[in-house]
Design a protein around this motif. Structure first.
Motif, mmCIF file in Angstrom:
data_model
loop_
_atom_site.group_PDB
_atom_site.id
_atom_site.type_symbol
_atom_site.label_atom_id
_atom_site.label_comp_id
_atom_site.label_asym_id
_atom_site.label_seq_id
_atom_site.Cartn_x
_atom_site.Cartn_y
_atom_site.Cartn_z
ATOM 1 N N VAL A 1 -13.446 16.652 11.326
ATOM 2 C CA VAL A 1 -13.847 15.042 11.105
ATOM 3 C C VAL A 1 -14.031 14.877 9.739
ATOM 4 O O VAL A 1 -13.161 14.123 9.065
ATOM 5 N N LEU A 2 -14.451 15.688 8.972
ATOM 6 C CA LEU A 2 -14.655 15.827 7.509
ATOM 7 C C LEU A 2 -13.453 15.545 6.761
ATOM 8 O O LEU A 2 -12.934 14.829 6.013
ATOM 9 N N LYS A 3 -12.334 16.719 7.277
ATOM 10 C CA LYS A 3 -11.191 16.974 6.628
ATOM 11 C C LYS A 3 -9.961 15.631 7.046
ATOM 12 O O LYS A 3 -9.492 15.324 6.301
ATOM 13 N N SER A 4 -10.528 15.102 8.318
ATOM 14 C CA SER A 4 -9.732 13.968 8.485
ATOM 15 C C SER A 4 -9.986 12.644 7.848
ATOM 16 O O SER A 4 -9.016 12.085 7.621
ATOM 17 N N ILE A 5 -11.229 12.551 7.424
ATOM 18 C CA ILE A 5 -11.532 11.346 6.824
ATOM 19 C C ILE A 5 -10.983 11.575 5.015
ATOM 20 O O ILE A 5 -10.524 10.593 5.007
ATOM 21 N N GLU A 6 -11.111 12.936 4.751
ATOM 22 C CA GLU A 6 -10.763 13.089 3.379
ATOM 23 C C GLU A 6 -9.202 12.709 3.263
ATOM 24 O O GLU A 6 -8.468 12.097 2.468
ATOM 25 N N GLY A 7 -8.582 13.461 4.337
ATOM 26 C CA GLY A 7 -7.006 13.157 4.376
ATOM 27 C C GLY A 7 -6.519 11.899 4.844
ATOM 28 O O GLY A 7 -5.570 11.353 3.886
ATOM 29 N N THR A 8 -7.406 11.225 5.501
ATOM 30 C CA THR A 8 -6.731 9.680 5.619
ATOM 31 C C THR A 8 -7.011 8.789 4.393
ATOM 32 O O THR A 8 -6.140 8.085 4.091
ATOM 33 N N ALA A 9 -8.083 9.290 3.875
ATOM 34 C CA ALA A 9 -8.411 8.522 2.562
ATOM 35 C C ALA A 9 -7.363 8.560 1.475
ATOM 36 O O ALA A 9 -6.885 7.726 0.978
ATOM 37 N N ARG A 10 -6.769 9.975 1.307
ATOM 38 C CA ARG A 10 -5.889 10.107 0.264
ATOM 39 C C ARG A 10 -4.653 9.770 0.702
ATOM 40 O O ARG A 10 -3.746 9.101 0.124
ATOM 41 N N ALA A 11 -4.090 9.864 2.334
ATOM 42 C CA ALA A 11 -3.036 9.107 2.728
ATOM 43 C C ALA A 11 -2.722 7.844 2.442
ATOM 44 O O ALA A 11 -1.844 7.299 2.146
ATOM 45 N N MET A 12 -3.777 6.939 2.688
ATOM 46 C CA MET A 12 -3.925 5.434 2.509
ATOM 47 C C MET A 12 -3.715 5.107 1.262
ATOM 48 O O MET A 12 -3.121 4.048 0.967
ATOM 49 N N LEU A 13 -4.507 5.681 0.304
ATOM 50 C CA LEU A 13 -4.265 5.504 -1.133
ATOM 51 C C LEU A 13 -2.941 5.730 -1.612
ATOM 52 O O LEU A 13 -2.392 4.896 -2.351
#
Length: 348
Positions: A234-246
């Protein structure tokens, strides 16, 4: 004075970033002494001011490629092992590294040691809450120390997480939730169902039920409890999603011609604010909670600002007596359990 033992050789940008962060923290916190463990000659090349900074030579380095447990057992003169040993021997109040995660966890468990009554210490970190003016962050535990957990472990994470949220985030009666695949009481596998019942029966926490991962960043709880495998994913999913959206927003701005670029320039401050809000490194590192002293692991890519934030976090942990508080809680629990056993024997 607070003394922090630091692995100067751990991390992608070590020792430069570690030393830079330590020197900045030294200038901010006058009551803190820093014990830097690593290759003395290398450290001295980067150290500008030795005030309240002690350099202890460690000939060996545990790399990211080393097998964690074997490395901790064999590399006795490594910066990770020597820093952890300093905490065990009472020479430092806390241990911090941005190096090999497994080695840091192994050193914490085997050298610093568990608090009596804690079955499996877990990693806890603070994460941001968005679009909620009443809550800026929440804590999640475990995020990677234990891939598999028993219901009892999840109950202990709830207690540990509550202590952390109360003292580090000043949360009053922190809302504790169990991460699950639905919010209904009967959701989940056998472990989650048993953990749910156990958490309901735990008097010292404010358990509010199950929570889904999609609601975490909306402030659904102050403390989220999960096993280490799920928590890390979940932690890595949140981190990856934030980077992808930006990244998507940036691409959209630069691919729409002059008007898009002008609009992006006008929104630059807003984008920076979003990036800052989603950066959980502002809260420091991940704490291996349940040990006899604070052991904190920062991201391997940490640079000086994250090092400073992690040191600020450690100082707060030491000042608020989180570890002694947890130890006292479990000592009282064990005493009550023993008294109950003794009373039962007498009645028989």
């Amino acid at each position: 004075m607070i003394k922090i033992a630091i692995d100067a050789m751990g991390g992608d940008y070590a020792p430069d970033a570690v030393i830079e962060g330590v020197e900045q923290a030294r200038d901010l916190f006058e009551d803190t002494v820093f014990l830097l463990y690593g290759q003395r000659d290398v450290i001295n090349q980067h150290l500008k001011n030795r005030d309240r900074i002690q350099v202890i030579n460690a000939d060996e380095v545990i790399t990211m490629e080393d097998e964690p447990v074997r490395a901790v057992r064999r590399k006795k003169h490594s910066s990770i092992v020597m820093a952890a040993t300093a905490v065990k021997d009472g020479e430092a109040d806390a241990f911090f590294s941005a190096g090999n995660s497994g080695a840091v966890l192994a050193a914490g468990l085997f050298i610093v040691g568990r608090i009596k009554g804690i079955d499996r210490p877990g990693l806890v970190t603070a994460l941001p809450v968005v679009r909620n003016t009443k809550q800026s962050n929440f804590v999640m535990m475990d995020i990677g120390a234990n891939a598999d957990s028993k219901p009892m472990n999840l109950q202990q994470y709830a207690v540990l997480g509550t202590y952390y949220a109360e003292r580090m985030m000043q949360a009053k009666a922190p809302r504790v939730a169990l991460l699950n695949n639905g919010t209904e009481d009967d959701k989940g596998n056998k472990v989650h169902k048993a953990a749910f019942e156990l958490l309901q029966q735990t008097a010292d926490i404010n358990f509010i039920g199950n929570v889904e991962s999609r609601d975490l960043l909306n402030g659904a709880a102050d403390v989220v409890v999960t096993d280490g495998f799920t928590g890390n994913a979940v932690l890595k999913s949140i981190e990856g999603t934030a980077r992808a959206m930006l990244g998507l927003v940036k691409d959209a701005v630069y691919n729409t011609g002059v008007s898009g670029k002008l609009g992006g320039l006008l929104l630059k401050n807003g984008f920076n604010q979003i990036r800052s809000q989603m950066d959980y490194s502002q809260y420091g590192g991940a704490v291996l909670l349940g040990l006899k002293a604070p052991v904190v692991k920062a991201h391997g890519s940490s640079k000086a600002p994250t090092i400073v934030n992690t040191i600020r976090q450690i100082r707060q942990m030491v000042a608020t007596d989180i570890v002694p508080g947890v130890a006292a809680y479990y000592a009282k629990q064990q005493a009550n359990q023993q008294a109950s056993v003794d009373k039962s024997v007498e009645n028989d």
